[in-house]
Scaffold this active site. Structure first.
Site, short mmCIF file in Angstrom:
data_model
loop_
_atom_site.label_atom_id
_atom_site.label_comp_id
_atom_site.label_asym_id
_atom_site.label_seq_id
_atom_site.Cartn_x
_atom_site.Cartn_y
_atom_site.Cartn_z
N HIS A 1 -4.13 -4.81 -0.47
CA HIS A 1 -4.04 -5.44 0.84
C HIS A 1 -4.45 -6.91 0.83
CE1 HIS A 1 -3.09 -1.90 3.29
NE2 HIS A 1 -3.94 -1.22 2.54
N CYS A 42 0.83 -1.21 0.00
CA CYS A 42 0.00 0.00 0.00
C CYS A 42 0.87 1.27 0.00
CB CYS A 42 -1.00 -0.03 1.16
SG CYS A 42 -2.40 1.11 0.93
N GLU A 48 -3.28 -9.08 2.66
CA GLU A 48 -3.19 -9.55 4.04
C GLU A 48 -4.44 -9.29 4.87
OE1 GLU A 48 -2.16 -5.21 4.56
OE2 GLU A 48 -1.98 -6.74 2.99
#
Length: 306
Positions: free
Chosen positions: A235, A142, A237
């Protein structure tokens, strides 16, 4: 293989409950294996959640991972306790003489600020420079990815009129890449940002290769082969409820905030979201770790010397 994290890190209990294999310091010491040393430079405000998210992905690999939590010396987090930081983190100044097989740089809630106005920009650029001699491979996420391409390649970021939030389809543009091995031709990844990097700003010499891209949400994953860095603007994750929590937070500031796109079933925030990106995230991080393992020197002291 399990991941080695501090025994009393709050993330341990929740990860064990999920069935993730974790290793205590005493068990790691008995194994005649050199673990991959991965540093996590955590710039996110909710540090325990970010620790858990990345530990989950790293710990799913068949490799033994030793995770080191790193913080900036020039910035003190406001939303994570000083006790937590003191117990589990070291500053970059404390680890700068060590070497790591991999370094992950997270996002940060400063993306609408010009890079030079971020209070810790100078320290972060020193860390990026240090990584070229003390880190074998890097993964920036990011805002961290935007910072990386800005520092190494002079690529600007652009503030968008509205926040881009949701779970968007992304085209796999390089299925033969070791980082995308086994991934489908199109995968879904959570997106949550106010800024973007545009294709027309990428260097014309091919130094940055686009691996994942979306017609709807833009560039996603770039490879910097010479430096062995990956820049992930989104993202993978994120946990199932992360975008929902961000949406609830944003609505407290602006009640007219629209829900994340393609996230809630039928775009109805009253319905619980379903995770459609978990397998992609595990495979992507697993591929990155495998490439690190295949190419890193066995002797840590040789990292940065090649």
């Amino acid at each position: 293989m399990p991941i080695k994290i501090p025994d009393d890190l709050p993330a341990r209990a929740s990860l064990e409950a999920e069935g993730l294999s974790l290793m205590a310091d005493t068990d790691a010491a008995r194994q005649d294996i050199r673990p991959l040393r991965i540093g996590l430079l955590n710039l996110m405000p909710d540090k325990p959640s970010t620790e858990r998210q990345f530990a989950r992905l790293l710990g799913a690999s068949p490799l033994q991972i030793e995770l080191s939590l790193i913080q900036l010396a020039s910035h003190s987090p406001k939303t994570t306790s000083a006790e937590h930081m003191l117990a589990f983190y070291r500053t970059w100044e404390e680890v700068r003489h060590e070497r790591f097989d991999g370094l992950i740089v997270t996002g940060a809630p400063v993306e609408t600020l010009p890079f030079e106005e971020v209070g810790y920009w100078d320290e972060l650029t020193r860390i990026f420079d240090w990584s070229e001699t003390h880190v074998h491979a890097g993964l920036a996420v990011c805002w961290g990815a935007q910072a990386g391409v800005k520092h190494f390649h002079g690529v600007p970021k652009h503030v968008m009129a509205d926040k881009r939030s949701g779970v968007f389809p992304h085209a796999n543009l390089a299925p033969a890449s070791p980082y995308l091995r086994g991934l489908a031709d199109e995968i879904e990844i959570p997106v949550s940002r106010w800024t973007e990097v545009r294709p027309e700003d990428l260097p014309g010499d091919g130094a940055l290769r686009v691996l994942l891209d979306s017609e709807e949400s833009g560039l996603c994953l770039l490879e910097d082969a010479r430096r062995r860095w990956l820049y992930m603007f989104n993202h993978p994750e994120y946990e199932t409820g992360t975008l929902a929590a961000e949406y609830a937070r944003d609505r407290l500031i602006d009640p007219s905030t629209p829900p994340p796109r393609h996230y809630f079933p039928g775009d109805d925030p009253s319905r619980p979201p379903r995770n459609r990106w978990r397998s992609h995230a595990h495979l992507l991080i697993g591929n990155w770790l495998n490439e690190v393992y295949q190419t890193t020197p066995f002797e840590l002291a040789k990292i940065g010397a090649e």
